[in-house]
Design a protein around this motif. Structure first.
Motif, PDB file in Angstrom:
ATOM      1  N   GLU A 238     -23.897  -9.731   4.068  1.00 26.38           N
ATOM      2  CA  GLU A 238     -24.569  -9.247   5.272  1.00 26.38           C
ATOM      3  C   GLU A 238     -25.336 -10.355   5.981  1.00 26.38           C
ATOM      4  N   SER A 239     -26.122 -11.107   5.242  1.00 29.16           N
ATOM      5  CA  SER A 239     -26.910 -12.169   5.870  1.00 29.16           C
ATOM      6  C   SER A 239     -26.023 -13.272   6.431  1.00 29.16           C
ATOM      7  N   PHE A 240     -24.926 -13.590   5.736  1.00 31.07           N
ATOM      8  CA  PHE A 240     -24.013 -14.617   6.238  1.00 31.07           C
ATOM      9  C   PHE A 240     -23.385 -14.165   7.552  1.00 31.07           C
ATOM     10  N   CYS A 241     -22.975 -12.906   7.614  1.00 25.02           N
ATOM     11  CA  CYS A 241     -22.343 -12.398   8.837  1.00 25.02           C
ATOM     12  C   CYS A 241     -23.337 -12.322   9.993  1.00 25.02           C
ATOM     13  N   GLU A 242     -24.582 -12.012   9.701  1.00 26.61           N
ATOM     14  CA  GLU A 242     -25.610 -12.018  10.742  1.00 26.61           C
ATOM     15  C   GLU A 242     -25.785 -13.416  11.308  1.00 26.61           C
ATOM     16  N   GLU A 243     -25.809 -14.403  10.451  1.00 26.73           N
ATOM     17  CA  GLU A 243     -26.009 -15.786  10.886  1.00 26.73           C
ATOM     18  C   GLU A 243     -24.831 -16.310  11.696  1.00 26.73           C
ATOM     19  N   THR A 244     -23.629 -15.827  11.402  1.00 21.29           N
ATOM     20  CA  THR A 244     -22.424 -16.335  12.064  1.00 21.29           C
ATOM     21  C   THR A 244     -21.880 -15.375  13.123  1.00 21.29           C
ATOM     22  N   ALA A 245     -22.671 -14.356  13.496  1.00 24.73           N
ATOM     23  CA  ALA A 245     -22.300 -13.397  14.547  1.00 24.73           C
ATOM     24  C   ALA A 245     -20.960 -12.723  14.261  1.00 24.73           C
ATOM     25  N   LEU A 246     -20.829 -12.220  13.033  1.00 25.70           N
ATOM     26  CA  LEU A 246     -19.618 -11.516  12.631  1.00 25.70           C
ATOM     27  C   LEU A 246     -19.959 -10.074  12.260  1.00 25.70           C
ATOM     28  N   ASP A 247     -19.056  -9.164  12.555  1.00 24.88           N
ATOM     29  CA  ASP A 247     -19.164  -7.789  12.088  1.00 24.88           C
ATOM     30  C   ASP A 247     -18.354  -7.647  10.811  1.00 24.88           C
ATOM     31  N   PHE A 248     -18.872  -6.907   9.846  1.00 25.26           N
ATOM     32  CA  PHE A 248     -18.134  -6.691   8.600  1.00 25.26           C
ATOM     33  C   PHE A 248     -18.145  -5.217   8.247  1.00 25.26           C
ATOM     34  N   ALA A 249     -17.083  -4.787   7.581  1.00 28.18           N
ATOM     35  CA  ALA A 249     -16.986  -3.384   7.165  1.00 28.18           C
ATOM     36  C   ALA A 249     -16.084  -3.285   5.946  1.00 28.18           C
ATOM     37  N   PHE A 250     -16.592  -2.665   4.897  1.00 27.57           N
ATOM     38  CA  PHE A 250     -15.770  -2.379   3.716  1.00 27.57           C
ATOM     39  C   PHE A 250     -15.083  -1.038   3.945  1.00 27.57           C
ATOM     40  N   VAL A 251     -13.765  -1.036   3.895  1.00 34.04           N
ATOM     41  CA  VAL A 251     -13.001   0.182   4.177  1.00 34.04           C
ATOM     42  C   VAL A 251     -12.037   0.473   3.034  1.00 34.04           C
ATOM     43  N   VAL A 252     -11.710   1.743   2.906  1.00 36.20           N
ATOM     44  CA  VAL A 252     -10.760   2.172   1.875  1.00 36.20           C
ATOM     45  C   VAL A 252      -9.343   1.795   2.311  1.00 36.20           C
ATOM     46  N   PRO A 253      -8.589   1.128   1.485  1.00 36.71           N
ATOM     47  CA  PRO A 253      -7.215   0.780   1.852  1.00 36.71           C
ATOM     48  C   PRO A 253      -6.386   2.021   2.161  1.00 36.71           C
ATOM     49  N   GLY A 254      -5.523   1.920   3.165  1.00 39.76           N
ATOM     50  CA  GLY A 254      -4.622   3.003   3.490  1.00 39.76           C
ATOM     51  C   GLY A 254      -5.158   4.025   4.477  1.00 39.76           C
ATOM     52  N   LYS A 255      -6.418   3.866   4.911  1.00 43.24           N
ATOM     53  CA  LYS A 255      -6.985   4.799   5.888  1.00 43.24           C
ATOM     54  C   LYS A 255      -6.404   4.471   7.266  1.00 43.24           C
ATOM     55  N   LYS A 256      -5.702   5.443   7.848  1.00 39.05           N
ATOM     56  CA  LYS A 256      -4.978   5.207   9.101  1.00 39.05           C
ATOM     57  C   LYS A 256      -5.692   5.864  10.284  1.00 39.05           C
ATOM     58  N   LEU A 257      -5.476   5.291  11.462  1.00 41.02           N
ATOM     59  CA  LEU A 257      -6.032   5.881  12.675  1.00 41.02           C
ATOM     60  C   LEU A 257      -5.483   7.287  12.882  1.00 41.02           C
ATOM     61  N   THR A 258      -4.237   7.482  12.498  1.00 41.17           N
ATOM     62  CA  THR A 258      -3.595   8.788  12.679  1.00 41.17           C
ATOM     63  C   THR A 258      -4.133   9.857  11.730  1.00 41.17           C
ATOM     64  N   ASP A 259      -5.029   9.483  10.808  1.00 42.56           N
ATOM     65  CA  ASP A 259      -5.679  10.463   9.947  1.00 42.56           C
ATOM     66  C   ASP A 259      -6.739  11.261  10.708  1.00 42.56           C
ATOM     67  N   PHE A 260      -7.095  10.799  11.916  1.00 43.82           N
ATOM     68  CA  PHE A 260      -8.165  11.423  12.692  1.00 43.82           C
ATOM     69  C   PHE A 260      -7.604  12.252  13.839  1.00 43.82           C
ATOM     70  N   GLY A 261      -8.396  13.260  14.256  1.00 47.40           N
ATOM     71  CA  GLY A 261      -7.952  14.126  15.339  1.00 47.40           C
ATOM     72  C   GLY A 261      -8.903  14.190  16.510  1.00 47.40           C
ATOM     73  N   LEU A 262     -10.118  13.607  16.361  1.00 45.37           N
ATOM     74  CA  LEU A 262     -11.122  13.685  17.420  1.00 45.37           C
ATOM     75  C   LEU A 262     -12.062  12.492  17.335  1.00 45.37           C
ATOM     76  N   VAL A 263     -12.367  11.908  18.504  1.00 36.75           N
ATOM     77  CA  VAL A 263     -13.411  10.890  18.584  1.00 36.75           C
ATOM     78  C   VAL A 263     -14.445  11.366  19.598  1.00 36.75           C
ATOM     79  N   ALA A 264     -15.720  11.341  19.188  1.00 34.83           N
ATOM     80  CA  ALA A 264     -16.825  11.735  20.058  1.00 34.83           C
ATOM     81  C   ALA A 264     -17.675  10.507  20.341  1.00 34.83           C
ATOM     82  N   MET A 265     -17.960  10.277  21.620  1.00 40.02           N
ATOM     83  CA  MET A 265     -18.689   9.069  22.019  1.00 40.02           C
ATOM     84  C   MET A 265     -19.934   9.425  22.822  1.00 40.02           C
TER      85      MET A 265
END
Length: 276
Positions: free
Chosen positions: A47-74
């Motif tokens: 986290e601290s390394f990514c903050e210093e280098t202006a990077l976003d990071f996210a740990f995600v479960v392998p195999g999770k697809k966009l098509t698994d979702f049916g609604l996005v609320a913004m």
């Protein structure tokens, strides 16, 4: 787990450093601004390394697809839009500083939203109705990557919704412009071509956002896990809580602390890179 790294400018040396910290077995290129690290594990220094280098990071479960979702609320202001529409309206009335101060305090969770909106609307009393159109025509800007994200989601059948504590004047026009399926917001009272300083009906705030999202989710026959919610302030906490994936987009700390993922450097199209 997979580790997604995103940024507007990513140095190879920084990628290698993160991969080493995470013990990743391989680095895959998603786009020029996004990379997937396979078999990654959390490390306290990532986290601290990514903050210093202006990077976003996210740990995600392998195999999770966009098509698994049916609604996005913004959320609208400072999420789907790169502006706070009420602040821009206030600017035309000479009260931007006062309104913006209330807006920021609300986003930090310091003021109840209904009270906040009531106070801000009162400051707009007697503003000509055509000022709203001026803000839409001259000042409205979509957040970076918004159209790309929406077009991709719509192409795979995901329903799209803007859910705002702002005003229907803007959400209805944005809904039409972007081809959104749903739009919910508050309605300004206008009499004789001028704003009265009041909001009509029940105010949609934090609780209302969560309730509306649950209602639409149920009407579509979707589970919580099939919903993505994206916001930036305290007013979005219950909306993110009603979704399986909550994304804090360039958000206040109060929301980042509760979100599934945080995007602080890339645009909204960065949401697409979180899923396969």
């Amino acid at each position: 787990m997979n580790l997604i790294i995103q940024g507007t400018e990513i140095e190879n040396s920084d990628l290698r450093a993160v991969a080493k910290l995470a013990g990743a077995s391989q680095i895959e290129r998603i786009t020029g601004e996004a990379f997937r690290m396979l078999d990654a594990e959390p490390h306290p220094e990532i986290e601290s390394f990514c903050e210093e280098t202006a990077l976003d990071f996210a740990f995600v479960v392998p195999g999770k697809k966009l098509t698994d979702f049916g609604l996005v609320a913004m959320d609208m202001d400072s999420t789907l839009l790169a502006i706070e529409s009420i602040d821009e309206i206030a600017d035309l009335h000479g009260v931007k500083a006062e309104v913006a101060a209330i807006t920021q305090s609300t986003m930090r969770g310091e003021i109840n939203f209904a009270e906040s909106l009531t106070r801000r609307a009162a400051l707009l009393k007697d503003l000509p109705e055509n000022a709203l159109q001026s803000v839409y025509d001259e000042r409205l800007r979509l957040s970076a990557g918004a159209e790309k994200m929406l077009q991709r989601m719509q192409s795979v059948g995901i329903k799209t919704m803007v859910l705002s504590g702002g005003f229907t004047f803007f959400t209805e026009r944005i809904k039409k412009r972007l081809g959104l399926d749903y739009a919910f917001a508050n309605t300004l009272d206008i009499q004789n071509g001028r704003l009265t300083g009041h909001v009509l009906g029940n105010i949609i705030g934090a609780t209302g956002k969560g309730e509306i999202l649950e209602q639409v989710r149920n009407e579509l026959g979707l589970s919580k896990e099939q919903v993505i919610a994206i916001g930036d302030g305290a007013n979005d906490l219950k909306m993110l809580g009603a979704a399986g994936v909550g994304i804090a987009f360039h958000a206040k700390p109060v929301l980042q602390a509760r979100a599934t993922y945080c995007l602080n450097h890339v645009g909204l199209d960065g949401v697409l890179n979180l899923f396969e």
